[in-house]
Design an enzyme around this catalytic site. Structure first.
Site, PDB file in Angstrom:
ATOM      1  CD  GLU A   1      -2.930  -0.817  -0.206  1.00 34.89           C
ATOM      2  OE1 GLU A   1      -2.973   0.308  -0.731  1.00 34.89           O
ATOM      3  OE2 GLU A   1      -3.539  -1.794  -0.679  1.00 34.89           O
TER       4      GLU A   1
ATOM      5  CB  THR B   1       3.702   4.166  -7.388  1.00 33.59           C
ATOM      6  OG1 THR B   1       4.234   5.259  -6.634  1.00 33.59           O
ATOM      7  CG2 THR B   1       4.802   3.571  -8.242  1.00 33.59           C
TER       8      THR B   1
ATOM      9  N   GLY C   1      10.729   6.767  -6.361  1.00 35.94           N
ATOM     10  CA  GLY C   1      10.209   8.119  -6.140  1.00 35.94           C
ATOM     11  C   GLY C   1       9.549   8.310  -4.786  1.00 35.94           C
TER      12      GLY C   1
ATOM     13  CE1 TYR D   1      -6.689   3.126  -0.799  1.00 34.56           C
ATOM     14  CE2 TYR D   1      -4.330   3.242  -0.346  1.00 34.56           C
ATOM     15  CZ  TYR D   1      -5.411   2.584  -0.895  1.00 34.56           C
ATOM     16  OH  TYR D   1      -5.248   1.382  -1.498  1.00 34.56           O
TER      17      TYR D   1
ATOM     18  CG  ASP E   1      -7.767   4.483  -4.759  1.00 33.96           C
ATOM     19  OD1 ASP E   1      -8.997   4.445  -4.943  1.00 33.96           O
ATOM     20  OD2 ASP E   1      -6.984   3.761  -5.393  1.00 33.96           O
TER      21      ASP E   1
ATOM     22  CB  CYS F   1     -18.957   2.173 -20.624  1.00 37.00           C
ATOM     23  SG  CYS F   1     -18.366   3.712 -19.897  1.00 37.00           S
TER      24      CYS F   1
ATOM     25  CB  CYS G   1     -18.611  -1.214 -16.811  1.00 39.96           C
ATOM     26  SG  CYS G   1     -18.846  -0.721 -15.092  1.00 39.96           S
TER      27      CYS G   1
END
Length: 396
Positions: A43, A49, A87, A126, A144, A205, A208
């Site tokens: 996490e 990232t 990073g 989060y 998130d 979509c 979905c």
DNA sequence: CATCCGTGGTT
DNA sequence: TAACCAAGGAT
């Protein structure tokens, strides 16, 4: 509550989403265990990232630091080296600090209560929800960017998702959607849908699982949501970089320094550099002479005397808020001059502050070989410059 | 609430 | 190609 947020609409959403997730979930390394430590690491790494970027780092990290105690006891240098290239390096330092917290306060086991988890360094709202739900199956929302995008579309929420208040709204909604006993799968399903189907620019979509009741889709507004205020573009910074080759005992070595304890790239290693006097002109190399003089002067002020050997390369690097334009120059150490200059130590110390122009002074300089790079953590932009340099040296 | 904090992939 | 964006947190 509006019809589109009705109980029926919400239950349909949760049921279909869970069903889709069972069929479609990716086989990710951190999904192969229930170890809260692994969940936690993943996490932290996944913050801002991409999954594909994280996977190799995750494998390396749990091999190098298989337990919380091994992470807590490691030299910080090793942890940063393991994070090199990923990073947001404060994540790595905070993760280790938190591992030490866990050793001291929680007997070496990841805590499973909200107050303790959210008190860990580097763990915000989060990640607290992610750890509690994924590792311990507690019904806490984990909101998130994916989740806000999915919810804003399905429930047609037009509030700016960059605003704090919108996130609070999303958390209440996300929490109310979690089916009893299914927090771990449901939260991951929500993020998985955002990552694989309900993508920012080109949502799929037609595949979905909840398309039939998606408010944005029904109104043809899926590309307009979520509403998000624009980020400021990175400000330009022009810098002169020194690649100094050692002489005598330091032949084959290059001068590097460690960055200050706080701020950009904290405690990472880099080549020495200074702000350029002004923007580089488009006319090639006219200002090289003055640039090299400026760098040579700056190096002298930290006790290294050099002779300019010409331009080496140009480089650009874009951080989230700064755009670096770098011009790299080669220098040869002039050891004779360095020895002669011993008497000037006091003057050097005074000049150092002036030269740094308000920046925190780098405290540690070191002459390194290509092999030494296996132990020191460099940000990518300097990795590229240094690897190109050492590759050329090897050929010659 | 705005800004700082990396890097690489996507469109 | 130049935005845009990614399983955010700290201050």
């Amino acid at each position: 509550m509006e019809e589109k947020w009705s109980k029926e609409s919400r239950e349909y959403f949760s049921t279909e989403l869970l069903s889709w997730y069972e069929r479609s979930k990716r086989d990710l390394p951190w999904r192969r265990h229930r170890d809260p430590y692994y969940i936690w690491i993943s996490e932290i790494m996944l913050q801002q990232t991409r999954v594909d970027t994280v996977i190799p780092y995750f494998h390396r990290f749990i091999e190098r630091f298989p337990t919380i105690s091994s992470l807590a006891e490691a030299p910080e240098e090793d942890v940063l080296k393991c994070w090199e290239g990923l990073g947001y390096y404060s994540r790595a330092r905070n993760l280790q600090a938190a591992a030490r917290q866990v050793m001291e306060r929680h007997g070496g086991k990841v805590p499973n209560d909200k107050a303790s988890v959210s008190a860990l360094k580097g763990v915000g709202p989060y990640t607290t929800g992610a750890i509690l739900s994924i590792a311990f199956n507690q019904p806490e929302p984990a909101v998130d960017g994916n989740v806000m995008r999915v919810l804003s579309r399905y429930f047609f929420i037009e509030e700016d998702i960059m605003k704090t208040g919108t996130r609070a709204l999303m958390e209440r909604l996300a929490g109310s959607l979690i089916p009893a006993g299914r927090a771990a799968d449901f939260n991951q399903a929500l993020m998985e849908l955002g990552a694989l189907v309900c993508t920012p620019k080109a949502p799929q979509c037609l595949t979905c699982p909840v398309m039939a009741h998606c408010s944005a889709r029904l109104e043809g507004a899926e590309l307009r949501l979520p509403v998000k205020s624009k980020a400021k573009p990175p400000r330009p910074e022009y810098r002169l970089v020194a690649l100094v080759e050692g002489e005598g005992e330091r032949a084959g070595r290059v001068l590097v320094r460690r960055r200050p304890d706080t701020g950009l790239l904290a405690r990472m290693w880099e080549l020495p550099h200074v702000p350029a006097a002004d923007k580089p002109g488009e006319g090639a190399g006219v200002a090289d002479g003055s640039a090299m003089n400026r760098l040579a002067g700056a190096l002298a002020e930290v006790g290294t005397y050099v002779q300019a050997a010409g331009p080496f390369m140009a480089a650009e690097h874009i951080f989230s808020h700064i755009h670096w334009y770098l011009r790299v120059f080669r220098f040869q150490e002039a050891a004779a001059l360095s020895a002669l200059a011993g008497f000037a130590e006091m003057a050097v110390a005074e000049a150092r502050e002036a030269y740094n122009e308000g920046e925190q002074a780098a405290e540690e300089y070191r002459w390194i070989t290509a092999e030494d790079m296996n132990d020191l953590a460099f940000p990518n932009v300097f990795l590229k410059i240094l690897s190109q340099y050492f590759a050329e040296q090897k050929v010659e």
